[in-house]
Design a protein around this motif. Structure first.
Motif, short mmCIF file in Angstrom:
data_model
loop_
_atom_site.label_atom_id
_atom_site.label_comp_id
_atom_site.label_asym_id
_atom_site.label_seq_id
_atom_site.Cartn_x
_atom_site.Cartn_y
_atom_site.Cartn_z
N UNK A 54 0.81 -1.22 0.00
CA UNK A 54 0.00 0.00 0.00
C UNK A 54 0.85 1.27 0.00
N UNK A 55 2.16 1.14 0.11
CA UNK A 55 3.04 2.29 0.13
C UNK A 55 3.20 2.79 -1.31
N UNK A 56 3.02 4.09 -1.50
CA UNK A 56 3.17 4.66 -2.83
C UNK A 56 4.65 4.74 -3.17
N UNK A 57 4.96 4.28 -4.36
CA UNK A 57 6.34 4.28 -4.81
C UNK A 57 6.63 5.56 -5.58
N UNK A 58 7.87 5.90 -5.65
CA UNK A 58 8.32 7.08 -6.38
C UNK A 58 7.99 6.89 -7.86
N UNK A 59 7.36 7.87 -8.47
CA UNK A 59 6.98 7.76 -9.88
C UNK A 59 7.79 8.70 -10.75
N UNK A 60 8.89 9.19 -10.24
CA UNK A 60 9.74 10.09 -11.01
C UNK A 60 10.57 9.32 -12.02
N UNK A 61 11.53 10.00 -12.61
CA UNK A 61 12.36 9.33 -13.62
C UNK A 61 13.20 8.21 -13.01
N UNK A 62 13.45 7.20 -13.83
CA UNK A 62 14.28 6.09 -13.39
C UNK A 62 15.74 6.54 -13.38
N UNK A 63 16.60 5.73 -12.80
CA UNK A 63 18.02 6.05 -12.76
C UNK A 63 18.58 6.19 -14.17
N UNK A 64 18.19 5.29 -15.08
CA UNK A 64 18.68 5.36 -16.45
C UNK A 64 18.22 6.66 -17.13
N UNK A 65 17.00 7.10 -16.84
CA UNK A 65 16.51 8.35 -17.42
C UNK A 65 17.28 9.54 -16.85
N UNK A 66 17.65 9.46 -15.58
CA UNK A 66 18.43 10.54 -14.99
C UNK A 66 19.82 10.62 -15.62
N UNK A 67 20.40 9.47 -15.95
CA UNK A 67 21.75 9.44 -16.53
C UNK A 67 21.74 9.82 -17.99
N UNK A 68 20.83 9.21 -18.77
CA UNK A 68 20.84 9.35 -20.22
C UNK A 68 19.74 10.26 -20.77
N UNK A 69 18.88 10.74 -19.93
CA UNK A 69 17.74 11.54 -20.40
C UNK A 69 16.57 10.64 -20.71
#
Length: 75
Positions: A54-69
């Motif tokens: 039931x815990x909401x997970x982070x829905x932001x960019x993934x690590x790969x998206x942070x590194x490579x866009x």
């Protein structure tokens, strides 16, 4: 106030086997997280068992998206 994991378990509505409660600690299901003091865990007296589903997970960019866009489809 900190109490032992065994004392915390006895105060729960449905006390479980102490080994099961230790598994919950290792899985991060007890909040706030108990701390290991020597050979025993100490937990806040008001700690609760959370349902990890039931815990909401982070829905932001993934690590790969942070590194490579952001990933763009190319066709």
């Amino acid at each position: 106030m900190e109490i032992t994991l065994k004392e915390w378990n006895q105060k729960q509505p449905r006390p479980r086997c102490i080994e099961q409660v230790r598994r919950w600690v290792r899985a991060g299901i007890i909040y706030p997280a108990p701390r290991l003091d020597g050979r025993e865990y100490l937990v806040q007296a008001n700690a609760i068992k959370i349902n990890p589903l039931s815990v909401k997970h982070h829905t932001g960019p993934t690590l790969m998206e942070k590194i490579h866009g952001p990933h763009k489809k190319t066709r």
